[in-house]
Design an enzyme around this catalytic site. Structure first.
Site, PDB file in Angstrom:
ATOM      1  N   CYS A 195       0.818  -1.214   0.000  1.00 47.65           N
ATOM      2  CA  CYS A 195       0.000   0.000   0.000  1.00 47.65           C
ATOM      3  C   CYS A 195       0.846   1.255   0.000  1.00 47.65           C
ATOM      4  O   CYS A 195       1.830   1.334   0.737  1.00 47.65           O
ATOM      5  CB  CYS A 195      -0.851   0.070   1.264  1.00 47.65           C
ATOM      6  SG  CYS A 195      -1.981  -1.278   1.415  1.00 47.65           S
ATOM      7  N   GLU A 199      15.849  -5.048  19.443  1.00 49.15           N
ATOM      8  CA  GLU A 199      16.164  -6.107  20.402  1.00 49.15           C
ATOM      9  C   GLU A 199      15.200  -7.288  20.281  1.00 49.15           C
ATOM     10  O   GLU A 199      15.584  -8.444  20.450  1.00 49.15           O
ATOM     11  CB  GLU A 199      16.080  -5.530  21.832  1.00 49.15           C
ATOM     12  CG  GLU A 199      16.549  -6.475  22.901  1.00 49.15           C
ATOM     13  CD  GLU A 199      16.295  -5.905  24.295  1.00 49.15           C
ATOM     14  OE1 GLU A 199      17.279  -5.666  25.003  1.00 49.15           O
ATOM     15  OE2 GLU A 199      15.115  -5.699  24.646  1.00 49.15           O
ATOM     16  N   GLY A 220      -0.971  -5.784   6.733  1.00 49.50           N
ATOM     17  CA  GLY A 220       0.120  -5.569   7.685  1.00 49.50           C
ATOM     18  C   GLY A 220       0.540  -6.807   8.449  1.00 49.50           C
ATOM     19  O   GLY A 220       1.348  -6.715   9.379  1.00 49.50           O
ATOM     20  N   GLY A 271      -2.684 -10.728   2.674  1.00 48.30           N
ATOM     21  CA  GLY A 271      -2.312 -10.711   1.260  1.00 48.30           C
ATOM     22  C   GLY A 271      -0.935 -11.297   1.095  1.00 48.30           C
ATOM     23  O   GLY A 271      -0.750 -12.460   0.736  1.00 48.30           O
ATOM     24  N   TYR A 326       3.300 -10.390  -6.622  1.00 42.78           N
ATOM     25  CA  TYR A 326       2.293  -9.899  -5.678  1.00 42.78           C
ATOM     26  C   TYR A 326       2.112  -8.421  -5.951  1.00 42.78           C
ATOM     27  O   TYR A 326       3.093  -7.674  -5.982  1.00 42.78           O
ATOM     28  CB  TYR A 326       2.759 -10.130  -4.236  1.00 42.78           C
ATOM     29  CG  TYR A 326       1.785  -9.606  -3.185  1.00 42.78           C
ATOM     30  CD1 TYR A 326       0.436  -9.965  -3.225  1.00 42.78           C
ATOM     31  CD2 TYR A 326       2.209  -8.757  -2.164  1.00 42.78           C
ATOM     32  CE1 TYR A 326      -0.453  -9.493  -2.272  1.00 42.78           C
ATOM     33  CE2 TYR A 326       1.317  -8.288  -1.207  1.00 42.78           C
ATOM     34  CZ  TYR A 326      -0.011  -8.659  -1.270  1.00 42.78           C
ATOM     35  OH  TYR A 326      -0.900  -8.192  -0.340  1.00 42.78           O
ATOM     36  N   GLN A 374      -2.068   3.823  -5.815  1.00 43.34           N
ATOM     37  CA  GLN A 374      -1.984   3.768  -4.355  1.00 43.34           C
ATOM     38  C   GLN A 374      -1.430   2.416  -3.927  1.00 43.34           C
ATOM     39  O   GLN A 374      -1.738   1.909  -2.842  1.00 43.34           O
ATOM     40  CB  GLN A 374      -3.366   3.991  -3.741  1.00 43.34           C
ATOM     41  CG  GLN A 374      -3.852   5.422  -3.889  1.00 43.34           C
ATOM     42  CD  GLN A 374      -5.170   5.647  -3.175  1.00 43.34           C
ATOM     43  OE1 GLN A 374      -5.401   5.163  -2.079  1.00 43.34           O
ATOM     44  NE2 GLN A 374      -6.050   6.404  -3.795  1.00 43.34           N
ATOM     45  N   ARG A 386     -11.942   0.561  -6.481  1.00 44.71           N
ATOM     46  CA  ARG A 386     -11.592   0.525  -5.068  1.00 44.71           C
ATOM     47  C   ARG A 386     -10.899   1.802  -4.639  1.00 44.71           C
ATOM     48  O   ARG A 386     -11.015   2.251  -3.520  1.00 44.71           O
ATOM     49  CB  ARG A 386     -10.679  -0.689  -4.823  1.00 44.71           C
ATOM     50  CG  ARG A 386     -10.221  -0.841  -3.404  1.00 44.71           C
ATOM     51  CD  ARG A 386      -9.323  -2.050  -3.260  1.00 44.71           C
ATOM     52  NE  ARG A 386      -8.482  -1.884  -2.096  1.00 44.71           N
ATOM     53  CZ  ARG A 386      -8.794  -2.270  -0.871  1.00 44.71           C
ATOM     54  NH1 ARG A 386      -9.916  -2.888  -0.667  1.00 44.71           N
ATOM     55  NH2 ARG A 386      -7.991  -2.047   0.137  1.00 44.71           N
ATOM     56  N   GLY A 427      -0.373  -4.695  -5.482  1.00 43.71           N
ATOM     57  CA  GLY A 427      -1.473  -3.962  -4.858  1.00 43.71           C
ATOM     58  C   GLY A 427      -2.596  -3.801  -5.864  1.00 43.71           C
ATOM     59  O   GLY A 427      -2.347  -3.646  -7.065  1.00 43.71           O
TER      60      GLY A 427
HETATM   61  P1  XMP Z   1      -0.867  -7.305   3.223  1.00 44.39           P
HETATM   62  O1  XMP Z   1      -0.046  -6.517   4.182  1.00 44.39           O
HETATM   63  O2  XMP Z   1      -1.464  -8.527   3.833  1.00 44.39           O
HETATM   64  O3  XMP Z   1      -2.083  -6.340   2.835  1.00 44.39           O
HETATM   65  O4  XMP Z   1      -0.122  -7.615   1.976  1.00 44.39           O
HETATM   66  C1  XMP Z   1      -3.168  -6.741   2.057  1.00 44.39           C
HETATM   67  C2  XMP Z   1      -4.231  -5.672   2.060  1.00 44.39           C
HETATM   68  O5  XMP Z   1      -3.728  -4.454   1.470  1.00 44.39           O
HETATM   69  C3  XMP Z   1      -4.818  -3.726   0.904  1.00 44.39           C
HETATM   70  N1  XMP Z   1      -4.440  -3.383  -0.461  1.00 44.39           N
HETATM   71  C4  XMP Z   1      -4.005  -2.178  -0.840  1.00 44.39           C
HETATM   72  N2  XMP Z   1      -3.907  -1.007  -0.153  1.00 44.39           N
HETATM   73  N3  XMP Z   1      -3.042   0.038  -2.099  1.00 44.39           N
HETATM   74  C5  XMP Z   1      -3.427   0.106  -0.801  1.00 44.39           C
HETATM   75  O6  XMP Z   1      -3.328   1.173  -0.205  1.00 44.39           O
HETATM   76  C6  XMP Z   1      -3.121  -1.095  -2.845  1.00 44.39           C
HETATM   77  O7  XMP Z   1      -2.750  -1.124  -4.014  1.00 44.39           O
HETATM   78  C7  XMP Z   1      -3.640  -2.246  -2.188  1.00 44.39           C
HETATM   79  N4  XMP Z   1      -3.908  -3.524  -2.624  1.00 44.39           N
HETATM   80  C8  XMP Z   1      -4.377  -4.189  -1.534  1.00 44.39           C
HETATM   81  C9  XMP Z   1      -6.029  -4.612   0.958  1.00 44.39           C
HETATM   82  O8  XMP Z   1      -6.825  -4.159   2.018  1.00 44.39           O
HETATM   83  C10 XMP Z   1      -5.439  -5.980   1.211  1.00 44.39           C
HETATM   84  O9  XMP Z   1      -6.328  -6.863   1.830  1.00 44.39           O
END
Ligand code: XMP
Length: 494
Positions: free
Chosen positions: A313, A480, A348, A369, A393, A421, A409, A395
């Site tokens: 993100c 730590e 996260g 994700g 992988y 984004q 979205r 976004g």
């Molecule tokens: P993780 O940390 O598990 O996050 O890889 C997956 C979640 O990130 C969101 N998501 C995005 N948020 N820009 C964003 O700001 C993006 O391009 C994007 N693609 C996914 C989403 O909520 C997903 O479940």
């Protein structure tokens, strides 16, 4: 000692998972006594708190099936046409076994030109017209084809006949029983409703399954199918998409938006609740109490929490909006709990400790994700780079994904300019989720045990009653807490 969550999260700081740490409490039960069963929504129960993210590099049918087989759930992405998403749903709903079957199909009059025609499988299935929808006629084993003297003939010249199949409703034991009784090495599973080939199961596949770590209860609908969720947007055209999904038996829909507190989403929630009162709707994303209250009032059955916390993100940098994920989960959960609405902590998560933090801070499930993207069940093929196997992988707000259609979205309204984004990257091969998720769940149970919480409910109660205490970690405390002070070495030099 330490701070109560209510005090720690009310000091004007936005905390991520790594910023906070729980103080240990008192253990009076073994790890295995910890129960992780939970709720995805008001009406959907899961045996593990894991949800795969609706992203086109994370959840298609194989991931959805594997997550449900583990006792969690997968949410199919919507970066496709409604009929493509329907096919993914149908494919997931047709399966009873979490099996990634990547075999090629030929017709009897086709020719096999090279070993690469077998793809990653050791078998080619032969059907009357060369597609999944026609009658099964035979198969060709790669090992047989390689040793053929004359490879110029057509498939029908050397294929082995196959005049049996089993229904797709068979489970692993039934398939193993069939193979044993018939004394054969492989069998196609065929969808009872329309005769389409679903999987091709071999004895080796069955043996591989039997060696996997023990799983909890699978997530099943009352008709015995795996539970599957799907993402949709909030445009008029999404109503048509939703109609398809409901026909396909979807169990929950996620309204996929980076800022869910909008008139578009509120209208969509009301529309769905009126048109399909039985269908569970997950709203979001939200990170504040105010946002959450609006969606709860509109009638959501679950809330998805997180803005800009995902690994790919860039929302917080591009738009200056969002919240640290630990704070967001705690704040939203505190209002959602009062209304009986389960919270999904989305984004996260990069280790089992993050899962413990999300769940103890009030979430009922975590959505992941990147944690799942390098697995066998994630869409896409592995590539080898510098000796490592990787999977793409990206976004859903990356330009690359938005070009394919996921712009809704991130644009929400009718805006035409596309601002990224999110980013595109790759993650390392992690093997099958069927192998590593059970280990992660055991680690989560150990975290709960350290806190003296034998279930999610007891963790939430201990947090709210201020028995569980936390602290913020300084930068040095975070260093730590990770591996530090080591130099890398090669074993042979010792
Ligand atoms: P993780 O940390 O598990 O996050 O890889 C997956 C979640 O990130 C969101 N998501 C995005 N948020 N820009 C964003 O700001 C993006 O391009 C994007 N693609 C996914 C989403 O909520 C997903 O479940």
């Amino acid at each position: 000692d330490g701070f109560a969550a209510e005090k720690l999260f009310n000091q004007g700081y936005s905390y991520t998972y790594d910023d906070v740490i729980f103080l240990p409490h008192y253990i009076d039960f073994p790890t295995d006594a910890v129960e992780l069963h939970t709720k995805l929504t008001k009406n959907i129960s899961l045996s593990i708190p894991c949800v795969s993210s609706p992203m086109d590099t994370v959840t298609e049918s194989y991931m959805a099936v594997a997550m449900a087989a583990l006792g969690g759930i997968g949410i199919l992405h919507s970066n496709n046409t409604p009929s493509e998403q329907f096919s993914l749903l149908q494919s997931a709903k047709s399966r009873r076994i979490p099996f990634v079957s990547d075999f090629e199909i030929k017709s009897p009059s086709d020719v096999i030109e090279s070993e690469s025609d077998f793809g990653s499988s050791s078998v080619i299935l032969v059907t009357e017209t060369g597609n999944r929808k026609s009658r099964v006629m035979g198969y060709v084993l790669k090992s047989d084809w390689v040793s053929l003297k004359n490879k110029d003939g057509r498939v029908c010249d050397y294929m082995l006949k196959l005049d049996f199949s089993v229904p797709n409703s068979y489970d692993l034991d039934q398939i193993a029983g069939f193979l044993g009784e018939k004394g054969v090495k492989l069998v196609p599973t065929v969808r009872e409703t329309d005769g389409e080939v679903v999987d091709l199961m071999t004895l080796e596949d069955i043996e591989r399954f039997q060696e996997l770590p023990k799983r909890g209860l699978p997530s099943l609908a009352s008709n015995g199918e795996f539970l599957v969720g799907a993402a949709i947007g909030t445009r008029e055209s999404d109503k048509e998409r939703l109609e398809y999904l409901v026909k396909g038996g979807v169990n929950a829909v996620v309204l996929d938006s980076s800022q869910g507190n909008s008139i578009y989403q509120l209208d969509m929630i009301k529309y769905i609740k009126k048109t399909y009162p039985e269908l569970d709707v997950i709203g979001g994303n939200v990170v504040t109490k105010y946002q959450a209250q609006n969606l709860i009032q509109a009638g959501v059955d679950g809330l998805r929490v997180g803005m800009g916390s995902g690994s790919i993100c860039t929302t917080q940098e591009v738009c200056a909006v969002g919240r640290g994920q630990a704070t967001a989960v705690y704040k939203v959960s505190s209002v959602a709990a009062q209304c009986g609405v389960p919270v999904i902590a989305d984004g996260g998560i990069s280790n089992s400790g993050h899962i413990v933090k999300a769940l103890v801070l009030g979430a009922s499930t975590v959505m992941m994700g990147s944690y799942l993207a390098g697995s066998t069940e994630a869409p896409g093929a592995y590539v080898v780079q510098d000796g490592r196997r990787l999977k793409k992988y990206r976004g859903m707000g990356s330009l690359e994904a938005m070009t394919k259609g996921s712009d809704q979205r991130y644009l929400g309204d009718k805006s035409k300019l596309k601002i990224a984004q999110g980013v595109v990257g790759a993650v390392a091969d992690k093997g099958s989720v069927l192998k590593f998720v059970p280990y992660a769940m055991h680690a989560v149970k150990q975290g709960f045990q350290d806190l003296g919480a034998s279930s999610l409910q007891s963790a939430h109660d201990l947090l709210r009653s201020e028995v569980l205490r936390l602290e913020a970690r300084t930068g040095a405390a975070q260093v730590e807490g990770g591996v530090h002070g080591l130099v890398s070495y090669e074993k042979k030099s010792f």
